[in-house]
Design a protein around this motif. Structure first.
Motif, PDB file in Angstrom:
ATOM      1  N   UNK A   1       0.842  -1.210   0.000  1.00 23.16           N
ATOM      2  CA  UNK A   1       0.000   0.000   0.000  1.00 23.16           C
ATOM      3  C   UNK A   1       0.873   1.255   0.000  1.00 23.16           C
ATOM      4  N   UNK A   2       2.066   1.176   0.628  1.00 19.40           N
ATOM      5  CA  UNK A   2       2.973   2.333   0.603  1.00 19.40           C
ATOM      6  C   UNK A   2       3.481   2.590  -0.823  1.00 19.40           C
ATOM      7  N   UNK A   3       3.830   1.495  -1.532  1.00 20.94           N
ATOM      8  CA  UNK A   3       4.324   1.663  -2.902  1.00 20.94           C
ATOM      9  C   UNK A   3       3.211   2.199  -3.792  1.00 20.94           C
ATOM     10  N   UNK A   4       1.987   1.708  -3.596  1.00 22.15           N
ATOM     11  CA  UNK A   4       0.837   2.186  -4.361  1.00 22.15           C
ATOM     12  C   UNK A   4       0.648   3.693  -4.115  1.00 22.15           C
ATOM     13  N   UNK A   5       0.728   4.079  -2.836  1.00 22.66           N
ATOM     14  CA  UNK A   5       0.554   5.500  -2.487  1.00 22.66           C
ATOM     15  C   UNK A   5       1.620   6.336  -3.190  1.00 22.66           C
ATOM     16  N   UNK A   6       2.854   5.852  -3.164  1.00 24.29           N
ATOM     17  CA  UNK A   6       3.930   6.636  -3.782  1.00 24.29           C
ATOM     18  C   UNK A   6       3.730   6.757  -5.297  1.00 24.29           C
TER      19      UNK A   6
ATOM     20  N   UNK B   1       2.906  -5.448  22.742  1.00 23.19           N
ATOM     21  CA  UNK B   1       2.076  -5.774  23.899  1.00 23.19           C
ATOM     22  C   UNK B   1       2.963  -6.707  24.723  1.00 23.19           C
ATOM     23  N   UNK B   2       3.334  -6.241  25.909  1.00 25.07           N
ATOM     24  CA  UNK B   2       4.386  -6.922  26.693  1.00 25.07           C
ATOM     25  C   UNK B   2       5.617  -7.105  25.786  1.00 25.07           C
ATOM     26  N   UNK B   3       6.035  -8.356  25.524  1.00 19.24           N
ATOM     27  CA  UNK B   3       7.239  -8.540  24.697  1.00 19.24           C
ATOM     28  C   UNK B   3       6.929  -9.019  23.283  1.00 19.24           C
ATOM     29  N   UNK B   4       5.707  -8.747  22.814  1.00 18.10           N
ATOM     30  CA  UNK B   4       5.302  -9.213  21.485  1.00 18.10           C
ATOM     31  C   UNK B   4       4.873  -8.061  20.586  1.00 18.10           C
ATOM     32  N   UNK B   5       5.222  -8.199  19.316  1.00 18.99           N
ATOM     33  CA  UNK B   5       4.905  -7.110  18.385  1.00 18.99           C
ATOM     34  C   UNK B   5       3.511  -7.293  17.789  1.00 18.99           C
ATOM     35  N   UNK B   6       2.699  -6.258  17.910  1.00 21.19           N
ATOM     36  CA  UNK B   6       1.340  -6.302  17.359  1.00 21.19           C
ATOM     37  C   UNK B   6       1.206  -5.422  16.109  1.00 21.19           C
ATOM     38  N   UNK B   7       2.058  -4.410  15.982  1.00 19.10           N
ATOM     39  CA  UNK B   7       1.920  -3.508  14.834  1.00 19.10           C
ATOM     40  C   UNK B   7       3.255  -2.858  14.483  1.00 19.10           C
ATOM     41  N   UNK B   8       3.358  -2.481  13.210  1.00 18.44           N
ATOM     42  CA  UNK B   8       4.553  -1.790  12.737  1.00 18.44           C
ATOM     43  C   UNK B   8       4.157  -0.606  11.863  1.00 18.44           C
ATOM     44  N   UNK B   9       5.058   0.331  11.764  1.00 19.86           N
ATOM     45  CA  UNK B   9       4.779   1.579  11.026  1.00 19.86           C
ATOM     46  C   UNK B   9       5.938   1.855  10.070  1.00 19.86           C
ATOM     47  N   UNK B  10       5.591   2.206   8.850  1.00 16.96           N
ATOM     48  CA  UNK B  10       6.629   2.589   7.883  1.00 16.96           C
ATOM     49  C   UNK B  10       6.245   3.936   7.274  1.00 16.96           C
ATOM     50  N   UNK B  11       7.022   4.973   7.601  1.00 18.24           N
ATOM     51  CA  UNK B  11       6.705   6.318   7.090  1.00 18.24           C
ATOM     52  C   UNK B  11       7.730   6.690   6.025  1.00 18.24           C
ATOM     53  N   UNK B  12       7.230   7.065   4.860  1.00 18.93           N
ATOM     54  CA  UNK B  12       8.130   7.463   3.767  1.00 18.93           C
ATOM     55  C   UNK B  12       7.722   8.861   3.303  1.00 18.93           C
ATOM     56  N   UNK B  13       8.655   9.799   3.428  1.00 17.76           N
ATOM     57  CA  UNK B  13       8.300  11.192   3.125  1.00 17.76           C
ATOM     58  C   UNK B  13       9.004  11.693   1.872  1.00 17.76           C
ATOM     59  N   UNK B  14       8.323  12.604   1.205  1.00 19.92           N
ATOM     60  CA  UNK B  14       8.919  13.272   0.046  1.00 19.92           C
ATOM     61  C   UNK B  14       9.158  14.713   0.460  1.00 19.92           C
ATOM     62  N   UNK B  15      10.428  15.113   0.414  1.00 16.75           N
ATOM     63  CA  UNK B  15      10.772  16.469   0.854  1.00 16.75           C
ATOM     64  C   UNK B  15      11.095  17.321  -0.365  1.00 16.75           C
ATOM     65  N   UNK B  16      10.426  18.465  -0.466  1.00 17.16           N
ATOM     66  CA  UNK B  16      10.675  19.387  -1.572  1.00 17.16           C
ATOM     67  C   UNK B  16      11.201  20.674  -0.979  1.00 17.16           C
ATOM     68  N   UNK B  17      12.447  21.002  -1.260  1.00 18.22           N
ATOM     69  CA  UNK B  17      13.059  22.206  -0.697  1.00 18.22           C
ATOM     70  C   UNK B  17      13.104  22.095   0.810  1.00 18.22           C
ATOM     71  N   UNK B  18      12.446  23.033   1.487  1.00 19.67           N
ATOM     72  CA  UNK B  18      12.470  23.015   2.957  1.00 19.67           C
ATOM     73  C   UNK B  18      11.144  22.509   3.530  1.00 19.67           C
ATOM     74  N   UNK B  19      10.375  21.811   2.692  1.00 20.33           N
ATOM     75  CA  UNK B  19       9.045  21.368   3.116  1.00 20.33           C
ATOM     76  C   UNK B  19       8.843  19.875   2.923  1.00 20.33           C
ATOM     77  N   UNK B  20       8.080  19.263   3.841  1.00 15.55           N
ATOM     78  CA  UNK B  20       7.654  17.883   3.613  1.00 15.55           C
ATOM     79  C   UNK B  20       6.425  17.970   2.720  1.00 15.55           C
ATOM     80  N   UNK B  21       6.557  17.488   1.483  1.00 12.18           N
ATOM     81  CA  UNK B  21       5.427  17.604   0.561  1.00 12.18           C
ATOM     82  C   UNK B  21       4.379  16.523   0.868  1.00 12.18           C
ATOM     83  N   UNK B  22       4.857  15.281   0.991  1.00 10.85           N
ATOM     84  CA  UNK B  22       3.969  14.166   1.315  1.00 10.85           C
ATOM     85  C   UNK B  22       4.625  13.246   2.325  1.00 10.85           C
ATOM     86  N   UNK B  23       3.831  12.665   3.216  1.00 10.50           N
ATOM     87  CA  UNK B  23       4.305  11.559   4.046  1.00 10.50           C
ATOM     88  C   UNK B  23       3.332  10.412   3.842  1.00 10.50           C
TER      89      UNK B  23
END
Ligand code: BTN
Length: 250
Positions: A18-23, A111-133
């Motif tokens: 879904x991240x690649x699709x978004x990009x 949750x305790x010592x088990x992973x329930x979720x992960x996050x992958x943030x990929x941003x596009x920076x244009x000049x001094x601004x984050x255009x998309x995350x």
């Protein structure tokens, strides 16, 4: 979907990621903030540090949301990681209040010592601004068995013995995300930072880490301005690590 942040939902049966699709759609035309891409299945789901994200078809929440945090300076972008992780904490700690839900730096949800979720943030920076995350979130919901190469996974169903409605999970999680995103717009950085530290897995606790190929006992004492983990070793040496330099021993 009733939510102030979500403007459009693209539903897919199957996608590479879904991240690649978004990009891809971002590269083709202007995309509205709050566009969500959700899929039942990803053939090449991606995690942080080039890892894979595996998820059985239709059993879990796998989606990306496109944000345009133009108000946030690129050097401050770790705060976006903090904020997304906190919205997952807000959501899960309401849903499973009897469990200890925490953020394993930088943004794994445990949750305790088990992973329930992960996050992958990929941003596009244009000049001094984050255009998309592009904020990709994978949360284990109804899956019970996982392949052996996934370290210490857990799901909501495994924790509660009940089945969850994926759309309802998306809606409720996005409400939390919307609330936290407003906090970011108000530049409530101190509160976000302190909430993040308060939810941090192993904060101020002596534990073992692999740092530059050596096993060390240390305790997490903070997060640097740029999102590095600050630890104090047994011999009172302060060190800052990025994701490539450090491995948690769990
Ligand atoms: C991690 O734990 O390393 C991050 C996992 C992120 C997985 C999600 S699932 C939806 C989105 N699309 C991807 O390819 N990855 C993220």
């Amino acid at each position: 979907m009733k939510n102030k942040l979500i403007t459009n939902v693209i539903r897919l049966k199957k996608v590479d990621s879904t991240n690649s699709y978004a990009k891809r759609i971002i590269s083709e035309k202007t995309i509205k903030e709050g566009t969500v891409i959700i899929s039942d299945f990803q053939s090449s789901g991606r995690g942080q540090s080039k890892s894979k994200w595996e998820s059985k078809s239709g059993e879990n929440l796998i989606f990306s949301i496109i944000l345009k945090p133009g108000f946030l300076a690129p050097e401050k972008q770790f705060i976006l990681n903090e904020l997304i992780a906190l919205s997952l904490i807000d959501y899960l700690s309401e849903l499973i209040p009897e469990q200890r839900v925490q953020i394993k730096w930088p943004n794994d949800i445990y949750v305790e010592n088990n992973k329930i979720a992960g996050i992958l943030i990929e941003s596009i920076i244009k000049g001094v601004e984050i255009e998309y995350s592009t904020v990709g979130i994978g949360m284990n919901i109804n899956q019970i068995t996982f392949s052996d190469n996934i370290p210490n996974p857990i799901s909501l169903k495994a924790l509660t013995n009940r089945e969850f409605d994926i759309d309802e999970c998306l809606n409720n999680l996005c409400n939390k995300l919307s609330e936290r995103y407003n906090q970011l717009k108000k530049e409530d950085f101190l509160k976000i930072n302190s909430d993040y530290i308060n939810s941090l897995y192993r904060f101020n606790t002596i534990a073992e880490y692999i740092i530059s190929n050596t096993i060390l006992k240390a305790r997490i004492i903070g997060i640097s301005e740029y999102g590095k983990l600050i630890l104090l070793t047994e011999n009172q040496k302060e060190i800052e690590c990025d994701l490539k330099e450090l491995e948690f021993i769990i």
